[in-house]
Design an enzyme around this catalytic site. Structure first.
Site, PDB file in Angstrom:
ATOM      1  N   LYS A  28       0.848  -1.193   0.000  1.00  0.00           N
ATOM      2  CA  LYS A  28       0.000   0.000   0.000  1.00  0.00           C
ATOM      3  C   LYS A  28       0.884   1.244   0.000  1.00  0.00           C
ATOM      4  CE  LYS A  28      -3.419   0.012   2.962  1.00  0.00           C
ATOM      5  NZ  LYS A  28      -4.153   0.075   4.245  1.00  0.00           N
TER       6      LYS A  28
ATOM      7  N   LYS B 105      -7.199  -6.080  -2.757  1.00  0.00           N
ATOM      8  CA  LYS B 105      -8.156  -5.399  -1.890  1.00  0.00           C
ATOM      9  C   LYS B 105      -8.813  -4.240  -2.638  1.00  0.00           C
ATOM     10  CE  LYS B 105      -6.475  -4.382   2.131  1.00  0.00           C
ATOM     11  NZ  LYS B 105      -5.457  -3.874   3.095  1.00  0.00           N
TER      12      LYS B 105
END
Length: 231
Positions: free
Chosen positions: A27, A89
């Site tokens: 991320k 995700k």
């Protein structure tokens, strides 16, 4: 309870894995709550962890606009899945397109984990649909990391309902959202399968440098009998 640690580059990934992280999540914390790293960076992390790290990897595709074109969204999912990451995700916020988005993600052919962004509330009808569609796992996260932790933004009853619904369906469930060590007792009481951390393992907030000592301390705290028993 397993520990998911979000990392932004191969160096952080290796450090987090060596310090005791169970899951490595790719991320970019400077690009939003679910900011995406370049696919080349994610692929490099996956390759690096292939030797010696036995846990799963995940990556976000970036924040999703409420009106984003479905084809563009699925193209981003496919591009991230091509890096070899175990799970992709995708943020899900309440809204008129959310149900159709979940159905499209469920049928896209990639292993997607819906992440319910709960700052403006949690729609349990959407959660029920996601469970019906049999995603491999579900998560809750928050968008505004400056507003406090998940427990400051979402009522305990809503979090408990989310975890219990997933457990009843046999679907692994994770909680995230500016979580820190003081949140561990409340996490233990809810007993999700895993919890996601970034701010708690960095020197100066989620955009700071990941510190292996903080990862190790958090791993040790999660392994304490009271926390482990609750999970």
């Amino acid at each position: 309870m397993k520990m998911l640690v979000s990392v932004r580059d191969p160096h952080e990934a290796l450090a987090a894995a060596a310090a005791g992280a169970d899951f490595i999540d790719c991320k970019d914390p400077s690009a939003g709550a679910l900011g995406a790293l370049p696919t080349a960076t994610v692929a490099a992390i996956v390759r690096l962890l292939a030797c010696g790290f036995g846990g799963p990897t995940s990556a976000t595709i970036g924040d999703v606009a409420a009106d984003e074109d479905p084809a563009a969204l699925l193209a981003r999912v496919a591009a991230m899945a091509a890096t070899g990451v175990c799970f992709v995700k995708v943020g899900i916020e309440p809204g008129p397109l959310a149900a159709a988005r979940l159905r499209a993600l469920a049928g896209c052919g990639h292993t997607v984990v819906p992440v319910f962004v709960a700052d403006r509330g949690l729609d349990m009808a959407l959660v029920a649909l996601a469970l019906e569609l049999r995603f491999r796992a579900l998560m809750i996260d928050t968008a505004d990391k400056n507003a406090g932790s998940l427990f400051d933004l979402v009522p305990p009853a809503a979090l408990a309902a989310f975890v219990e619904a997933a457990r009843a369906a046999g679907v692994p469930v994770g909680l995230a959202g500016a979580l820190r060590t003081p949140d561990l007792p409340r996490l233990a009481a809810l007993a999700p399968h895993f919890a996601g951390f970034r701010s708690a393992v960095c020197s100066s907030g989620r955009a700071g440098t990941l510190e292996p000592a903080r990862v190790r301390a958090l791993a040790q705290a999660l392994a304490q009998p009271a926390v482990a028993a609750a999970a």
